[in-house]
Design a protein around this motif. Sequence first.
Motif, PDB file in Angstrom:
ATOM      1  N   VAL A 146      21.960  11.392 -10.682  1.00 44.70           N
ATOM      2  CA  VAL A 146      22.563  12.110  -9.275  1.00 44.70           C
ATOM      3  C   VAL A 146      21.267  12.093  -8.195  1.00 44.70           C
ATOM      4  N   PHE A 147      20.170  12.224  -8.592  1.00 47.32           N
ATOM      5  CA  PHE A 147      19.019  12.021  -7.564  1.00 47.32           C
ATOM      6  C   PHE A 147      18.574  10.711  -7.309  1.00 47.32           C
ATOM      7  N   TYR A 150      22.545   9.058  -5.651  1.00 47.38           N
ATOM      8  CA  TYR A 150      23.153   9.512  -4.359  1.00 47.38           C
ATOM      9  C   TYR A 150      22.165   9.855  -3.419  1.00 47.38           C
ATOM     10  N   GLY A 151      20.865  10.172  -3.670  1.00 45.80           N
ATOM     11  CA  GLY A 151      19.967  10.424  -2.733  1.00 45.80           C
ATOM     12  C   GLY A 151      18.620   9.512  -2.729  1.00 45.80           C
ATOM     13  N   ARG A 197      17.353  14.038   1.453  1.00 47.83           N
ATOM     14  CA  ARG A 197      17.803  13.112   0.425  1.00 47.83           C
ATOM     15  C   ARG A 197      18.119  13.990  -0.942  1.00 47.83           C
ATOM     16  N   ALA A 201      22.090  14.297  -2.241  1.00 50.39           N
ATOM     17  CA  ALA A 201      22.465  14.028  -3.598  1.00 50.39           C
ATOM     18  C   ALA A 201      23.268  15.175  -4.369  1.00 50.39           C
ATOM     19  N   GLU A 205      27.322  15.192  -5.334  1.00 53.66           N
ATOM     20  CA  GLU A 205      27.703  15.475  -6.715  1.00 53.66           C
ATOM     21  C   GLU A 205      28.605  16.560  -6.863  1.00 53.66           C
TER      22      GLU A 205
END
Length: 300
Positions: A146-147, A150-151, A197, A201, A205
Amino acid sequence: MDQIYHIPVLLNESIDGLNIQKDGDYVDVTFGGGGHSREIMSRLENGRLFGFDQDEDAAANAFDDPRFIFIRHNFKYIRNFLRYNGVEKVDGILADLGVSSHDFDVAERGFSFRFSGDLDMRMNRDAKMTASQIVNEYDEEKLIRVFKEYGEVKNAYRLVKTITAARLQKPIKTIDQFKNVIAVCVPKKHETKYLARVFQALRIETNQELEVLKDFLEQSAELLKPGGRLVVITYHSLEDRLVKNFIRSGNFEGKLEKDFYGNISSGLTAVNRKVIIPDENEIERNPRARSAKLRIAEKV
């Protein structure tokens, strides 16, 4: 009211991009404060506008006008609800992606690290999954994905190790708790950028934003009449890449696939070859516009 709720970004450029026909059918899938929708309505005579928004706060901004139909649902259901209203094809679709300035400014929604409040981040407050549940229940591998994805968080592994160690002691329920837990991972010189960021993320999600965007783009290509326009405003590279690739190639990887005759067709063609961005005057009036990118496509 829309000026308080949300300042529309790239208003004239996006509405001009729709090439509105006064008797056409149009869809604003991110109604919000109604800023873009109001401008669309001003250019219609006997046409209709369908406004989608899953946020109950946005429903209060709906217009009392027989030409306007408000649909309080996620725009991934665009095809189903248009059919429910007897519409098979439309002349134009507008999407202003990301989170409204209203949601960022309401502390209890949990979108912004500027406030105290629950770690929520649901765009639809009827949805079950919250950002807090993701932080407390995802395993390490899933959280790292996820991090990272998405970030684009560079120290995602350290960040996740810090989170999982802390949640063993006590569930992480609030923004303040979360910020205190991850403080050791935050670069002091780039604190705001880093937190932005991380929160981006979690928000993506929580709301499954990229999957929803993919569903929406595929349906939009089918729903547009020949010559109909798709207008999309994005705010980060993940969204923009999906939109750009889909307009160019008809898929999200950007692979150019040829038919039997060697032709490449995604069903859409880009109207603006170069992405449209806000000028300095708009950014000064509305800082949220700084990262906005506008892409316009026409149904072949």
